[in-house]
Write a protein that holds these residues in place. Sequence first.
Motif: not given
Lengths: 238, 668
Positions: A9-11, A13-14, A16, A53, A55-58, A63, A80, A82, B527-528
């Motif tokens: 997950x790119x978040x 806090x999530x 954690x 997750x 939706x993540x960058x990179x 993928x 996971x 939305x 960014x997404x």
Amino acid sequence: MSDKVLVIDDERPTLKMFTLLLSAYGYEVLTAENGLEGVETFRRESPDLVLTDIKMPIMDGIEALKAIKKLNPATEVIVITGHGDMDLAIQALNLDATDFINKPLKREALEKALTRAKERMTIARNSEGQVVLEEKNRAAVIGVRGNVSAMTMPRLTEAFEKAMAMDKEAVLIEFEKNASINGAGITGLTELLRGNAGSGTRVYLAGLSSNFRSVFEALGITRYAELFDQGRETLTDA
Amino acid sequence: MTLGERITARFTRIGLREKLLFSMLAAVLFISVAIALISRWILVSSLTNELEMRGFAIAHSVAERGGSYLLDNDIPRLLVLIFDEARLRQRKDLVAYIFIEDQAGNILAHTLTHRLPDNLRANTLPPGKPDSIKLMELGDQEVYDLAAAINEGLYRIGTVHVGLNKRHIDALVGKLRVAFLGFISAVVIITIILSSWLSKYITKPVSDLTRLSDEISRGNFDIPLKLGSGEDWDSAECPAFSNTDLPCWHFDQSRSGQTPAETHRKCADCAFYRKHTGDEVVQLGDSFRNMVWSIKLYRRRLRESEEKYRSLFDSGPDPIFVVDCASGTIRDANPRTTELYGYPREQLMDMPFLALGPEHNAACLDFFTEGGGGCVYYPKRLHYKNGGEPFFVNMHACPISYRGRQAIIIAVTDITELIEKDAQLIQAAKMKSLGEMSAGVAHEINQPLNAIKVGSEFLSMMWEEDLEIPKEHFGEVVNEISSQVDRAAEIIDTLRSFGRKSDLIEESVDLNQPVRAVLSMVRRQFELENIRFELELVAGLSPVRAHSNRLQQVLFNLVTNARDAINDVSNADTGGDRRIIIRTGNREDKVFIEVEDTGGGIDEMDQQKIFEPFFTTKEAGQGMGLGLAITYGIIKDYGGEIRIDSTKGRGTVFRMEFPAAARGETKA
């Protein structure tokens, strides 16, 4: 021995929070902040279970899912998504994700998904998913356990044809709690049900987790079969 | 006042005719008197001389011929001689007497009928002199007594006296004088007649012109123009009189529809303009008539023009003010002003113009009092009605001269409704943008919610299972939940401010603020899609008078366009140069924002049309083509400019420049 689970997950806090929660469930938690990192971690640690997750960058979850499935098709990957983002869920299922959970994440849903995954993993170690055909008074009941995939699909088709041949009032396809359906399974099932449409035999689907219910609804499978939860006995007992 | 001044003053008061008469008379008299004096002096003296010479000639002739008689003492012959001489022809009028005396002074002979008065012998010859002259009294007459010596050889033997009648001489002189005076009188009379005719000829037209001028000065143009040659003009004859669009060629020296050329000063004669052949007085008369005609014509035109513009002023749909430059007060206002501003006309008069719009009118007044020329346009100024209700106007101001004072004519258009419509349009566009954003925003809000949910599920699980939570874990979770709630609240705040309807009044905005606000909403989403933002924001930007959320709208439009441009040439999966660069900065008294993308660039042709409403390069159904038009409108509203710098295949830069507002009142 605690099971290893990889959370992508790119978040931060999530991640954690996940770490704390999953640790409390007794998992050994690995984290990654994007798909690329996740795939690398997977390659290094080869966990049995991956939560990712989308939706993540990179590198996004889709993928990452592809890459992980390539590395080990037997891996349980739970995506996971939305809330209400059914397109992505179906896309993930098509790519052999075994389950999906909606964000914001409910403990109940997570627990169920984890349980299902665990059970599937146990089943998978013994055999591929099972399809059992039973004849009842008014209906033919097809019990499904484990994962409905391209591999289990022929058995399901065979069972379904037999069930139809019984010429009962209805056909009930009963999913066990741990059952899951991937993209190929969904496509196969859809074709089966569509082929049956107009034959006069009513088809009921039972025991689906709420996740899959919503997917079936989104895909329009409910046009060919009725979702059926309560009152199984009315069909089977009498 | 000296006598001279008084005379001069009196002279200036009298009429031209009198002046001419008096001066001519004075000249004639002066010349006559001079001639008279000279001729009198020459004629009278030469006449007297001549007569005296004749007297002496008689005396000498008597002395010559009488010498021998005297020696002989032949008295009778002597008597005959002197009688002959005295009575010869006309001499008898001239010669009063002749007498001869001897050396001893005895009277030898005389021509008088009575005894010779003794006083006549007073004229004695001084020794050595041949003759002498002396004025004597003979009875009641005056006589010139001429004495001449009678010589015999060297010796004087007697004296001959000839008495010349003075009255005869005087009579001759008198005749001469009468003749002279007669001549001079004739000259004077002729002069008077001549001068009075001449002066009448000159002064009559002059006094006529004076009378006419007086009438015209009093505003009476309908007097007959009978001057000199007689006939008056019929105004119906002049086409320019009834048709004010048609200039009178001669007077205007230009023709309707033609631009006056350099040579137009020498244009053809007006059909109405006439010039008689004649002397200067006739020409003056003609010129005067032409002038009066011209004045008449223009007066008429002026009146029509005045009526036309007055009616425009009075019936115009927009309020118009005439404002005095020096005092800044309203000198005149048309009826619409009272309707729009809600002040009664009497109150509006002499009210300071500043009172109608304290924030914005000062700049306008200052522009003209500081000597700015030409007309100026002030868009979107805030004015106040009677009672303080604000509304928006466009102002046009032009300098004029009003009743001899420098003034400004200010036309005002109420554009409040327009601005409200505009605001509604912008608001609608903003709502549409919000809609476009919603997917991204939902995701954005879901992120903290997810973290909160997971954290709280952890806590509730631990509580349900009655498990001990390590203290640091507990703190971690609680802090994280709190900060994630803040994060969600912030997103909601940004959204709310974006969606808020802008006030009509602008605020001071730091341009970095809308950039950050927009980024907080879209950054993740972009960014997404693998689009990275590069920010080159300069701290300490000059503030700009604008609406923050409209600027957010502008930026949102630009970054979403940039994203679309980038997506057109590459996609998130295959990568490529996928960047949006946002720069801010100060340049002189301007503040700029640049939004640069690494997309495909815009065609040269499209660049020109890109701000036109409903222009879109996107496929049908993908966009209305209003985004950039609205963007353009918003930027123009803040006095800004937007430019595109784009090379096909190498991306696009949108550069916006705004005038910097005065520092120190930044709200945002």
